[in-house]
Design a protein around this motif. Structure first.
Motif, PDB file in Angstrom:
ATOM      1  N   VAL A 113       1.409  24.295 -90.048  1.00 11.23           N
ATOM      2  CA  VAL A 113       0.315  24.474 -91.005  1.00 11.23           C
ATOM      3  C   VAL A 113      -0.999  24.129 -90.316  1.00 11.23           C
ATOM      4  N   ALA A 129      -2.866  32.069 -91.038  1.00 15.19           N
ATOM      5  CA  ALA A 129      -1.621  32.076 -91.808  1.00 15.19           C
ATOM      6  C   ALA A 129      -0.720  33.237 -91.402  1.00 15.19           C
ATOM      7  N   CYS A 134       1.220  29.428 -92.668  1.00 14.32           N
ATOM      8  CA  CYS A 134       0.633  28.605 -93.731  1.00 14.32           C
ATOM      9  C   CYS A 134      -0.677  28.002 -93.232  1.00 14.32           C
ATOM     10  N   GLN A 165       3.160  22.467-100.236  1.00 11.59           N
ATOM     11  CA  GLN A 165       2.679  22.936-101.537  1.00 11.59           C
ATOM     12  C   GLN A 165       2.322  21.773-102.452  1.00 11.59           C
ATOM     13  N   LEU A 188      -4.864  27.472-100.446  1.00  7.85           N
ATOM     14  CA  LEU A 188      -3.667  27.532 -99.608  1.00  7.85           C
ATOM     15  C   LEU A 188      -3.264  28.996 -99.428  1.00  7.85           C
ATOM     16  N   VAL A 190      -0.478  31.592 -97.642  1.00  8.01           N
ATOM     17  CA  VAL A 190       0.834  31.676 -96.998  1.00  8.01           C
ATOM     18  C   VAL A 190       1.154  33.132 -96.688  1.00  8.01           C
ATOM     19  N   ALA A 196       5.689  27.595 -99.209  1.00 10.54           N
ATOM     20  CA  ALA A 196       5.099  26.309 -98.835  1.00 10.54           C
ATOM     21  C   ALA A 196       5.799  25.139 -99.512  1.00 10.54           C
TER      22      ALA A 196
END
Length: 217
Positions: A113, A129, A134, A165, A188, A190, A196
């Motif tokens: 991430v 991502a 992510c 997440q 966020l 993904v 996530a």
């Protein structure tokens, strides 16, 4: 328990003359991240590798040296990308979404991430991502205080064994409770096929470490 490494890049060239931006509270930001991790259920599980006054070549050097699971950028962002220090230590160098996507494609086997704690960094997060699966970026401007609040809550949750997440959700909740504008909320991102809620970087105490995800065909 295996440790996870957070490679934390920081750059603030816009606070140096001839620029006139206020100095970013980068030292306070790192201090708070370390404090919440030390106060977690797994105080030794997250290690921060701090890279200050980052240049573009520092990204490649540190990524090769550290093999981090998390990469974090704290600094300024804009329409031209993330703002790093110029190669000679003076001025600025902006790194755009295309260049960052290409960079992280090279390190997709290690990085799980990427967190971009910078203004207008959503396009860069979207490109990253696609490479690592992510990333977190901000679609609008974000204040120093909001960025620190978000990051502190995110890493606290990670150190308590929460998924990416859940850590993101807790960090957004912290912003809401502190009455920050919804426009300062990071997003966020993904890649298709990535969940996530299944990415747990620090297993809860007593839980076995998760097996690595299979590589995409």
């Amino acid at each position: 328990m295996d440790k996870i490494k957070v490679l934390l890049f920081a750059a603030d060239p816009l606070s140096v003359p001839p620029y006139r931006e206020d100095r970013l509270l980068l030292d306070e930001e790192v201090r708070r991240y370390r404090r919440v991790v030390r106060a977690s259920a797994n105080p030794d599980a997250v290690v921060f590798d701090l890279q200050l006054a980052s240049r573009t070549d520092d990204l490649l050097q540190a990524l090769n040296e550290s093999s981090p699971q998390v990469v974090h950028f704290s600094g300024h962002g804009g329409e031209d990308g993330l703002v790093l220090v110029g190669a000679d230590g003076h001025g600025t160098r902006c790194v755009d979404a295309e260049a960052l996507g290409e960079l992280f494609q090279l390190f997709r086997d290690d990085v799980r991430v990427v967190v971009l704690n910078a203004c207008l960094s959503l396009p860069q997060a979207e490109a990253i991502a696609e490479a690592v699966g992510c990333a977190i970026g901000t679609p609008h401007k974000i204040s120093d205080r909001a960025a620190i609040t978000f990051g502190k809550s995110f890493y606290r949750a990670i150190a308590f064994g929460k998924s990416v997440q859940v850590a993101y959700n807790q960090a957004c909740s912290a912003l809401s409770m502190e009455k920050f504008s919804p426009k300062e909320r990071p997003r966020l991102v993904v890649r298709a096929g990535v969940d996530a809620s299944q990415i747990i970087l620090v297993p809860p105490r007593g839980a076995p470490a998760a097996a690595p995800e299979p590589e995409a065909p």
